[in-house]
Scaffold this motif. Structure first.
Motif, short mmCIF file in Angstrom:
data_model
loop_
_atom_site.label_atom_id
_atom_site.label_comp_id
_atom_site.label_asym_id
_atom_site.label_seq_id
_atom_site.Cartn_x
_atom_site.Cartn_y
_atom_site.Cartn_z
N SER A 92 0.85 -1.19 0.00
CA SER A 92 0.00 0.00 0.00
C SER A 92 0.88 1.24 0.00
CB SER A 92 -0.91 0.02 1.23
OG SER A 92 -1.83 -1.05 1.20
N PHE A 93 0.46 2.24 -0.74
CA PHE A 93 1.10 3.55 -0.71
C PHE A 93 0.09 4.53 -0.12
CE2 PHE A 93 3.36 1.87 -4.67
CZ PHE A 93 4.43 1.40 -3.93
N GLY A 94 0.31 4.92 1.13
CA GLY A 94 -0.70 5.71 1.81
C GLY A 94 -1.96 4.89 2.00
N ARG A 95 -3.08 5.41 1.54
CA ARG A 95 -4.35 4.69 1.64
C ARG A 95 -4.65 3.85 0.41
NH1 ARG A 95 -8.58 9.12 4.28
NH2 ARG A 95 -7.41 9.51 6.23
N GLN A 96 -3.77 3.90 -0.57
CA GLN A 96 -4.00 3.18 -1.82
C GLN A 96 -3.43 1.77 -1.74
OE1 GLN A 96 -5.70 4.08 -4.60
NE2 GLN A 96 -5.27 2.05 -5.42
N ASN A 97 -4.31 0.79 -1.82
CA ASN A 97 -3.89 -0.60 -1.85
C ASN A 97 -3.46 -0.95 -3.28
OD1 ASN A 97 -3.42 -3.26 -1.27
ND2 ASN A 97 -5.58 -3.86 -1.26
N VAL A 98 -2.17 -1.19 -3.50
CA VAL A 98 -1.64 -1.40 -4.84
C VAL A 98 -1.56 -2.88 -5.18
CG1 VAL A 98 0.31 -0.94 -6.38
CG2 VAL A 98 -0.34 0.75 -4.66
N LEU A 99 -1.14 -3.69 -4.22
CA LEU A 99 -1.08 -5.14 -4.40
C LEU A 99 -1.76 -5.80 -3.21
CD1 LEU A 99 2.62 -5.63 -5.63
CD2 LEU A 99 0.55 -5.63 -7.04
#
Length: 267
Positions: free
Chosen positions: A20-27
């Protein structure tokens, strides 16, 4: 060879990787493995997490959850999607190939000949064609004598005839070196004809397996459209979740009316 590879330990493997980057779940709990002698292709739309997953495999990004296991001493050869070529500051193919990794004249000639670009060693890099550039990038990756080749969009900017030639070249190199190959590609038709395993990514692994297995998968159809799926689909694959209106994965209940019937189909 892929049959033998499936019984061996992977060259590299991600297990339950989440980032996750900040609140963004990327994987989200991603699994992927590449064996020696196997061509694995990673597909997905922009923003699906493909680049982040590659960085995790390289050790550039540390996952929040999960692990990456590599064969001890594994050498990775990498061919990037983009290389900036500045005609104002010309660089020859020879100079580009030896940046950070000196090699003899004979070695450079041999590797360029292997990739079908033996006549351009002294050409300005800025003046070679798109197909020639991809061959140069492949040659640079091979100079490391890698156990694993990672090729990011190896067909970008290449005409159709050269696309087929490049994929055949990749398969030939796989056979000659016995290395594993991890491709990142948007060219689905060529991928389906030239790969052993496809991993379809949309932050999580939507489906993975032989190309004939995944192209009738409902997540694959949803991502790439029925016109693509119908052109290359042959076989269905079971899935244990669907996406809500925001694209988030949610479990499929047995009584869910949106649950796809994956019990039958063409083989």
């Amino acid at each position: 060879m892929p049959g033998d590879a499936s019984r061996a330990r992977p060259l590299i493997e991600a297990r339950g990787v989440s980032v996750s980057f900040g609140r963004q779940n990327v994987l989200d709990k991603v699994d992927i493995a590449v064996h020696a002698g196997e061509i694995v292709t990673l597909v997905g739309l922009n923003g699906a997490g493909k680049s982040t997953l590659i960085r995790v495999l390289f050790g550039i990004v540390r996952p929040d959850l999960g692990t990456v296991v590599r064969t001890p001493g594994l050498r990775i050869g990498y061919s990037p999607q983009h290389v900036h070529r500045d005609p104002i500051l010309p660089m020859t193919v020879r100079r580009f190939l030896t940046l950070g990794a000196p090699a003899s004249h004979d070695r450079l000639k041999k590797v360029l000949a292997e990739v079908g670009a033996g006549t351009i060693l002294n050409h300005p890099l800025a003046e070679v064609s798109g197909g020639e550039l991809h061959r140069v990038l492949l040659a640079r990756a091979l100079l490391r004598e890698p156990g694993l080749l990672v090729l990011d969009e190896p067909l970008a900017g290449v005409d159709v005839t050269s696309q087929a030639e490049l994929y055949q070249l990749i398969a030939t190199i796989r056979d000659r070196y016995g290395c594993g190959v991890l491709l990142v590609s948007h060219d689905l038709h060529m991928v389906m004809a030239a790969t052993d395993t496809v991993v379809c990514l949309n932050r999580h692994v939507c489906c993975s397996g032989h190309p004939k297995v995944i192209t009738r998968h409902p997540e694959f159809v949803s991502l790439f459209g029925p016109h693509v799926a119908n052109a290359i689909a042959i076989y269905p694959h079971r899935h244990d979740h669907r996406h809500d209106e925001r694209g988030e994965p949610v479990p499929i209940d047995d009584g869910d009316p949106k649950s796809p019937d994956m019990s039958g189909g063409q083989g």
